[in-house]
Design a protein around this motif. Structure first.
Motif, short mmCIF file in Angstrom:
data_model
loop_
_atom_site.label_atom_id
_atom_site.label_comp_id
_atom_site.label_asym_id
_atom_site.label_seq_id
_atom_site.Cartn_x
_atom_site.Cartn_y
_atom_site.Cartn_z
N GLN A 37 4.36 -45.00 50.26
CA GLN A 37 4.41 -44.91 48.80
C GLN A 37 5.08 -46.13 48.17
O GLN A 37 4.52 -46.75 47.27
N LEU A 38 6.28 -46.48 48.65
CA LEU A 38 6.96 -47.66 48.11
C LEU A 38 6.19 -48.93 48.45
O LEU A 38 6.09 -49.85 47.64
N TRP A 39 5.64 -48.99 49.66
CA TRP A 39 4.89 -50.19 50.07
C TRP A 39 3.67 -50.39 49.18
O TRP A 39 3.37 -51.51 48.77
N ALA A 40 2.98 -49.32 48.84
CA ALA A 40 1.82 -49.43 47.95
C ALA A 40 2.24 -49.93 46.58
O ALA A 40 1.57 -50.79 45.98
N GLY A 41 3.35 -49.45 46.07
CA GLY A 41 3.86 -49.91 44.78
C GLY A 41 4.22 -51.38 44.81
O GLY A 41 3.95 -52.14 43.87
N MET A 42 4.83 -51.81 45.93
CA MET A 42 5.19 -53.22 46.06
C MET A 42 3.94 -54.09 46.13
O MET A 42 3.87 -55.14 45.49
N GLN A 43 2.93 -53.64 46.86
CA GLN A 43 1.68 -54.38 46.95
C GLN A 43 1.03 -54.53 45.58
O GLN A 43 0.53 -55.61 45.23
N GLN A 44 1.03 -53.47 44.80
CA GLN A 44 0.44 -53.52 43.46
C GLN A 44 1.18 -54.50 42.57
O GLN A 44 0.56 -55.28 41.84
N ARG A 45 2.51 -54.50 42.61
CA ARG A 45 3.29 -55.42 41.78
C ARG A 45 3.07 -56.87 42.19
O ARG A 45 2.97 -57.75 41.36
N ARG A 46 3.02 -57.10 43.49
CA ARG A 46 2.80 -58.48 43.95
C ARG A 46 1.40 -58.95 43.60
O ARG A 46 1.20 -60.10 43.23
#
Length: 131
Positions: A37-46
């Motif tokens: 979940q956090l990794w997906a959010g980080m990927q989207q922001r990057r």
């Protein structure tokens, strides 16, 4: 309320940390229920910022069960890598009950974890100064 923070270093020399509140009673419980979940959010922001999404190796998950523990995590994230202050803040984190674990996503990140060799920085990330 407990807070989970994911810290990742990327091949372009940047780092990013994302945090979220959780009702999980431990880091293990969080990892079993909220995989990626956090990794997906980080990927989207990057992606939105046009930054690379390739990590140098596994990220790190920090589970802070209390506000004091989360303050220790935040202080640790503000320190300079390899400094005396970093070691002091790391000790403060551990003594406040913060749980720490590697965050492994892709197979290549597992390989990096086991070999203990991070991927190299890109030439742009290694560049210092101008001409």
């Amino acid at each position: 309320m407990p807070v989970v923070t994911l810290l990742s270093d990327f091949v372009d020399g940047t780092s990013m940390a994302l945090s979220e509140d959780t009702d999980a009673h431990s880091l293990n419980s969080y990892m079993l229920r909220n995989q990626g979940q956090l990794w997906a959010g980080m990927q989207q922001r990057r992606l939105a910022r046009h930054l690379t999404r390739r990590r140098r190796g596994p990220g790190t998950l920090y589970y802070a069960p209390t506000e004091k523990a989360q303050a220790c995590v935040n202080a640790y994230l503000q320190t300079v890598t390899g400094s005396r202050e970093e070691k002091e803040q790391q000790h403060a984190m551990q003594s406040s009950g913060v749980e720490i674990a590697p965050h492994v996503g892709e197979a290549i990140e597992r390989k990096v974890l086991f070999s203990r060799k991070q991927r190299r920085l890109t030439p742009q990330a290694r560049a210092k100064g101008f001409g």
